[in-house]
Scaffold this motif. Structure first.
Motif, short mmCIF file in Angstrom:
data_model
loop_
_atom_site.label_atom_id
_atom_site.label_comp_id
_atom_site.label_asym_id
_atom_site.label_seq_id
_atom_site.Cartn_x
_atom_site.Cartn_y
_atom_site.Cartn_z
N THR A 159 0.98 -1.16 0.18
CA THR A 159 0.12 0.03 0.04
C THR A 159 1.01 1.36 -0.05
N VAL A 160 0.28 2.50 -0.72
CA VAL A 160 0.83 3.58 -0.63
C VAL A 160 -0.06 4.61 -0.12
N ASN A 161 0.38 5.30 0.93
CA ASN A 161 -0.80 5.87 1.50
C ASN A 161 -0.59 7.29 1.52
N PHE A 162 -1.53 8.43 1.35
CA PHE A 162 -1.54 9.64 1.11
C PHE A 162 -2.36 10.60 2.54
N ALA A 163 -1.52 11.17 3.33
CA ALA A 163 -2.18 11.75 4.33
C ALA A 163 -2.01 13.06 4.81
N ILE A 164 -2.86 13.60 5.60
CA ILE A 164 -2.45 15.33 6.22
C ILE A 164 -2.59 15.04 7.75
N GLN A 165 -1.71 15.66 8.53
CA GLN A 165 -1.93 15.77 10.06
C GLN A 165 -1.72 17.17 10.46
N GLY A 166 -2.68 17.71 11.32
CA GLY A 166 -2.71 19.04 12.10
C GLY A 166 -3.81 19.60 12.48
N SER A 167 -4.03 20.75 12.37
CA SER A 167 -5.08 21.32 12.99
C SER A 167 -6.80 20.64 12.41
N TYR A 168 -7.59 20.66 13.21
CA TYR A 168 -8.82 20.21 12.74
C TYR A 168 -9.48 21.23 12.04
N TYR A 169 -9.52 22.53 12.52
CA TYR A 169 -9.88 23.61 11.98
C TYR A 169 -9.51 23.98 10.55
N PHE A 170 -10.45 24.14 9.75
CA PHE A 170 -9.96 24.64 8.33
C PHE A 170 -8.71 23.75 7.45
N SER A 171 -8.98 22.48 7.81
CA SER A 171 -8.17 21.75 7.38
C SER A 171 -8.09 20.99 6.17
#
Length: 222
Positions: A174-186
């Motif tokens: 598998t190749v995964n594409f993700a983000i992480q950080g603030s919930y608001y305005f994300s």
């Protein structure tokens, strides 16, 4: 004169071999995350899966819920999203026609996942870009397998960035594409393709190898 005739013969033979048996191998297959996105085909949807991971970016869980037309969602608070903007205009910093990832209030990381099918083994080209999207600044990541580690990470960025990677995969990887950080305005738009890189045709390689051996033989005799 004899050497010149031999050189012309070998050059002609090489060109003929390339014309008859071009080094193209099998045709490349292109997987397009945007074109192939769907809420109607289940999850996984062919090679694509939509889900979330814990805040430690481990343990993939596929989303089980979706809206009527354009997105999958879930996570501890039910707010992590992988969706496509089909609303006719920019929404939440997401251009029309783009996929977007959005964080969960409980810290869940939204993940767009590609799984190599049985017929894919070897090099693939992973290319695309993340846009800045909404006003929050998010960590961007592309990684292999079921957890993000220094060893599994293929690419990382902040807020926005383009990528063009060559990755060696085996069936089921598998190749995964993700983000992480603030919930608001994300909301973070992403566009990507994964393209197989065909191996050169074996017949072509043998023929050109034979031409090369002939050249070496005549050179030694000359």
């Amino acid at each position: 004169m004899k050497k010149q005739r031999i050189k012309r013969f070998l050059a002609t033979a090489a060109l003929a071999a390339c014309a008859l048996f071009p080094l193209t191998g099998s045709a490349a297959t292109i997987y397009n995350a945007t074109d192939e996105f769907s809420v109607a085909n289940g999850n996984p949807n062919g090679v694509w899966s939509y889900g979330w991971m814990t805040s430690g970016v481990t343990t993939f869980t596929a989303f089980s819920d979706h809206n009527a037309t354009d997105g999958w969602y879930g996570g501890p608070e039910g707010d992590a999203w992988v969706w496509i903007n089909t609303r006719g205009e920019e929404q939440y910093g997401v251009p029309e026609g783009w996929l977007s990832l959005s964080m969960d209030e409980g810290g869940a990381v939204p993940v767009l996942r590609w799984t190599a099918p049985q017929e894919v083994s070897g090099l693939v080209r992973v290319s695309g870009e993340f846009l800045a999207g909404d006003s929050a600044s998010e960590d961007l990541m592309i990684f292999l397998g079921d957890a993000k580690t220094p060893e599994s990470t293929l690419w990382s960025g902040v807020n926005a960035g383009a990528f063009n990677l060559t990755v060696n995969v085996t069936p089921g990887e598998t190749v995964n594409f993700a983000i992480q950080g603030s919930y608001y305005f994300s909301n973070t738009p992403v566009s990507l393709t994964i393209e197989t890189i065909p191996e050169p045709d074996v017949v072509s390689l043998f023929i050109l190898s034979d031409v090369g051996l002939m050249a070496l033989h005549f050179r030694r005799r000359a």
